[in-house]
Design a protein around this motif. Structure first.
Motif, PDB file in Angstrom:
ATOM      1  N   HIS A   1      29.433  31.658  55.294  1.00 25.80           N
ATOM      2  CA  HIS A   1      28.621  30.978  54.293  1.00 25.80           C
ATOM      3  C   HIS A   1      29.135  31.380  52.912  1.00 25.80           C
ATOM      4  N   VAL A   2      29.865  30.510  52.284  1.00 25.70           N
ATOM      5  CA  VAL A   2      30.522  30.818  51.012  1.00 25.70           C
ATOM      6  C   VAL A   2      29.494  30.922  49.886  1.00 25.70           C
ATOM      7  N   ASP A   3      29.613  31.993  49.079  1.00 27.50           N
ATOM      8  CA  ASP A   3      28.680  32.202  47.970  1.00 27.50           C
ATOM      9  C   ASP A   3      29.115  31.497  46.700  1.00 27.50           C
ATOM     10  N   GLY A   4      30.408  31.271  46.559  1.00 27.49           N
ATOM     11  CA  GLY A   4      30.918  30.635  45.359  1.00 27.49           C
ATOM     12  C   GLY A   4      32.429  30.626  45.374  1.00 27.49           C
ATOM     13  N   MET A   5      33.000  30.391  44.227  1.00 23.47           N
ATOM     14  CA  MET A   5      34.456  30.340  44.122  1.00 23.47           C
ATOM     15  C   MET A   5      34.962  31.371  43.125  1.00 23.47           C
ATOM     16  N   ALA A   6      36.201  31.788  43.312  1.00 24.05           N
ATOM     17  CA  ALA A   6      36.863  32.715  42.397  1.00 24.05           C
ATOM     18  C   ALA A   6      38.196  32.105  41.993  1.00 24.05           C
ATOM     19  N   ASN A   7      38.676  32.516  40.824  1.00 29.47           N
ATOM     20  CA  ASN A   7      39.934  32.003  40.316  1.00 29.47           C
ATOM     21  C   ASN A   7      40.967  33.128  40.222  1.00 29.47           C
ATOM     22  N   ILE A   8      42.194  32.842  40.647  1.00 29.11           N
ATOM     23  CA  ILE A   8      43.279  33.807  40.524  1.00 29.11           C
ATOM     24  C   ILE A   8      43.698  33.849  39.060  1.00 29.11           C
ATOM     25  N   VAL A   9      43.659  35.047  38.443  1.00 23.63           N
ATOM     26  CA  VAL A   9      44.031  35.168  37.029  1.00 23.63           C
ATOM     27  C   VAL A   9      45.351  35.893  36.827  1.00 23.63           C
ATOM     28  N   SER A  10      45.827  36.639  37.852  1.00 23.44           N
ATOM     29  CA  SER A  10      47.151  37.246  37.750  1.00 23.44           C
ATOM     30  C   SER A  10      47.654  37.639  39.127  1.00 23.44           C
ATOM     31  N   VAL A  11      48.975  37.599  39.276  1.00 22.05           N
ATOM     32  CA  VAL A  11      49.639  38.011  40.518  1.00 22.05           C
ATOM     33  C   VAL A  11      50.821  38.883  40.128  1.00 22.05           C
ATOM     34  N   THR A  12      50.852  40.118  40.662  1.00 21.63           N
ATOM     35  CA  THR A  12      51.920  41.054  40.310  1.00 21.63           C
ATOM     36  C   THR A  12      52.438  41.737  41.559  1.00 21.63           C
ATOM     37  N   GLU A  13      53.758  41.756  41.724  1.00 24.22           N
ATOM     38  CA  GLU A  13      54.358  42.469  42.855  1.00 24.22           C
ATOM     39  C   GLU A  13      54.458  43.947  42.509  1.00 24.22           C
ATOM     40  N   ARG A  14      53.969  44.799  43.409  1.00 28.34           N
ATOM     41  CA  ARG A  14      53.987  46.251  43.216  1.00 28.34           C
ATOM     42  C   ARG A  14      54.588  46.901  44.456  1.00 28.34           C
ATOM     43  N   GLY A  15      55.852  47.293  44.376  1.00 19.86           N
ATOM     44  CA  GLY A  15      56.503  47.877  45.535  1.00 19.86           C
ATOM     45  C   GLY A  15      56.572  46.871  46.670  1.00 19.86           C
ATOM     46  N   ASN A  16      56.011  47.235  47.816  1.00 20.88           N
ATOM     47  CA  ASN A  16      56.014  46.313  48.957  1.00 20.88           C
ATOM     48  C   ASN A  16      54.715  45.528  49.078  1.00 20.88           C
ATOM     49  N   ALA A  17      53.889  45.566  48.050  1.00 19.45           N
ATOM     50  CA  ALA A  17      52.599  44.864  48.080  1.00 19.45           C
ATOM     51  C   ALA A  17      52.468  43.992  46.836  1.00 19.45           C
ATOM     52  N   TRP A  18      51.385  43.206  46.808  1.00 18.77           N
ATOM     53  CA  TRP A  18      51.109  42.326  45.675  1.00 18.77           C
ATOM     54  C   TRP A  18      49.686  42.575  45.197  1.00 18.77           C
ATOM     55  N   GLU A  19      49.515  42.616  43.886  1.00 18.40           N
ATOM     56  CA  GLU A  19      48.188  42.775  43.298  1.00 18.40           C
ATOM     57  C   GLU A  19      47.706  41.435  42.762  1.00 18.40           C
ATOM     58  N   TYR A  20      46.500  41.077  43.173  1.00 22.47           N
ATOM     59  CA  TYR A  20      45.875  39.833  42.717  1.00 22.47           C
ATOM     60  C   TYR A  20      44.602  40.189  41.961  1.00 22.47           C
ATOM     61  N   TRP A  21      44.481  39.696  40.739  1.00 29.73           N
ATOM     62  CA  TRP A  21      43.224  39.812  40.005  1.00 29.73           C
ATOM     63  C   TRP A  21      42.498  38.475  40.084  1.00 29.73           C
ATOM     64  N   LEU A  22      41.223  38.535  40.413  1.00 31.40           N
ATOM     65  CA  LEU A  22      40.400  37.336  40.544  1.00 31.40           C
ATOM     66  C   LEU A  22      39.191  37.435  39.627  1.00 31.40           C
ATOM     67  N   GLN A  23      38.752  36.288  39.131  1.00 34.31           N
ATOM     68  CA  GLN A  23      37.571  36.232  38.281  1.00 34.31           C
ATOM     69  C   GLN A  23      36.484  35.444  38.994  1.00 34.31           C
ATOM     70  N   VAL A  24      35.265  35.983  38.945  1.00 38.09           N
ATOM     71  CA  VAL A  24      34.141  35.329  39.602  1.00 38.09           C
ATOM     72  C   VAL A  24      33.081  34.967  38.565  1.00 38.09           C
ATOM     73  N   ASP A  25      32.181  34.086  38.962  1.00 38.31           N
ATOM     74  CA  ASP A  25      31.045  33.773  38.116  1.00 38.31           C
ATOM     75  C   ASP A  25      30.221  35.042  37.909  1.00 38.31           C
ATOM     76  N   LYS A  26      29.694  35.203  36.714  1.00 38.50           N
ATOM     77  CA  LYS A  26      28.961  36.437  36.399  1.00 38.50           C
ATOM     78  C   LYS A  26      27.750  36.643  37.302  1.00 38.50           C
ATOM     79  N   SER A  27      27.244  35.581  37.907  1.00 36.49           N
ATOM     80  CA  SER A  27      26.097  35.712  38.802  1.00 36.49           C
ATOM     81  C   SER A  27      26.461  36.422  40.108  1.00 36.49           C
ATOM     82  N   LEU A  28      27.763  36.516  40.405  1.00 39.25           N
ATOM     83  CA  LEU A  28      28.205  37.141  41.659  1.00 39.25           C
ATOM     84  C   LEU A  28      28.813  38.523  41.465  1.00 39.25           C
ATOM     85  N   LYS A  29      29.075  38.913  40.237  1.00 42.36           N
ATOM     86  CA  LYS A  29      29.820  40.150  40.021  1.00 42.36           C
ATOM     87  C   LYS A  29      29.069  41.392  40.514  1.00 42.36           C
ATOM     88  N   ALA A  30      27.741  41.340  40.532  1.00 39.96           N
ATOM     89  CA  ALA A  30      26.965  42.503  40.971  1.00 39.96           C
ATOM     90  C   ALA A  30      27.176  42.816  42.451  1.00 39.96           C
TER      91      ALA A  30
END
Length: 217
Positions: free
Chosen positions: A102-131
């Motif tokens: 049951h999906v609560d909402g949507m998030a947006n990808i704001v950055s993608v960075t390769e770090r060694g053998n992994a990748w870091e993704y930053w996502l932004q959510v609606d402020k109503s879901l951040k808690a």
């Protein structure tokens, strides 16, 4: 119920738009359909869908207007790839966390960075879901059970290892991409429990602050 461990990557074969929603057909690719029955649930990019028709290579499901409005499904196109997971069996190994589909909402990808053998993704959510997003807690992104590694207000960071990128659609994510988000269901129940307790305390004249001040908690 699901676990957030993706079993296969499927592909949208057909979308029939209707006034009341849509009917979609998903090519299941490597997903084992041998034990699927009519009425079974298959999480498709984290959305619990009910199987209304199927064969060895695909299944069809109805998508309501509620789902189209509240999830990224409203923007999906024929040919788009999706994460697939069949409903969990009681005898199966629990590899991720409790996922309701049951999906609560949507998030947006704001950055993608390769770090060694992994990748870091930053996502932004609606402020109503951040808690509901907690550092080192669990979150579901397009049906994938993931760990939140850090938080910055309404943004959070995920670290994706090569296996997860290879076995899901995450490798296709780029800045601006919109994903389905389901928060940890435990957080939802805790919130509801506290709301009910607060209401009961107010009605009786006994509040959490009064109990704490009196040394009971």
């Amino acid at each position: 119920m699901f676990t957030g461990i993706i079993e296969a990557i499927g592909r949208i074969k057909a979308i029939q738009r209707q006034s009341s929603g849509a009917r979609i057909e998903i090519e299941t690719q490597s997903l084992d359909m041998s034990d699927v029955k009519l009425g079974d649930s298959i999480a498709t990019n984290g959305i619990c869908l009910t199987v209304v028709a199927f064969n060895d290579a695909s299944f069809s499901a109805d998508v309501s207007m509620e789902t189209l409005d509240r999830t990224a499904f409203g923007n999906y196109q024929i040919g788009q790839h999706v994460n697939l997971e069949k409903a969990m069996l009681a005898t199966a190994r629990f590899g991720g966390h409790i996922v309701s589909g049951h999906v609560d909402g949507m998030a947006n990808i704001v950055s993608v960075t390769e770090r060694g053998n992994a990748w870091e993704y930053w996502l932004q959510v609606d402020k109503s879901l951040k808690a509901y997003i907690a550092e080192k807690g669990s979150v579901t992104i397009d049906g994938v059970s993931l760990t939140v590694n850090s938080i910055d207000d309404d943004k959070f960071r995920l670290t994706i290892v090569p296996h997860t990128r290879a076995e899901t659609i995450i490798a296709s994510y780029c800045v601006g991409h919109q994903v389905n988000l389901e928060v940890d269901v435990v957080a939802r129940y805790v919130e509801r429990l506290l709301q009910c307790r607060e209401s009961q305390s107010t009605d009786s004249g006994v509040s959490e602050s009064l109990l704490r001040k009196s040394g009971f908690i």
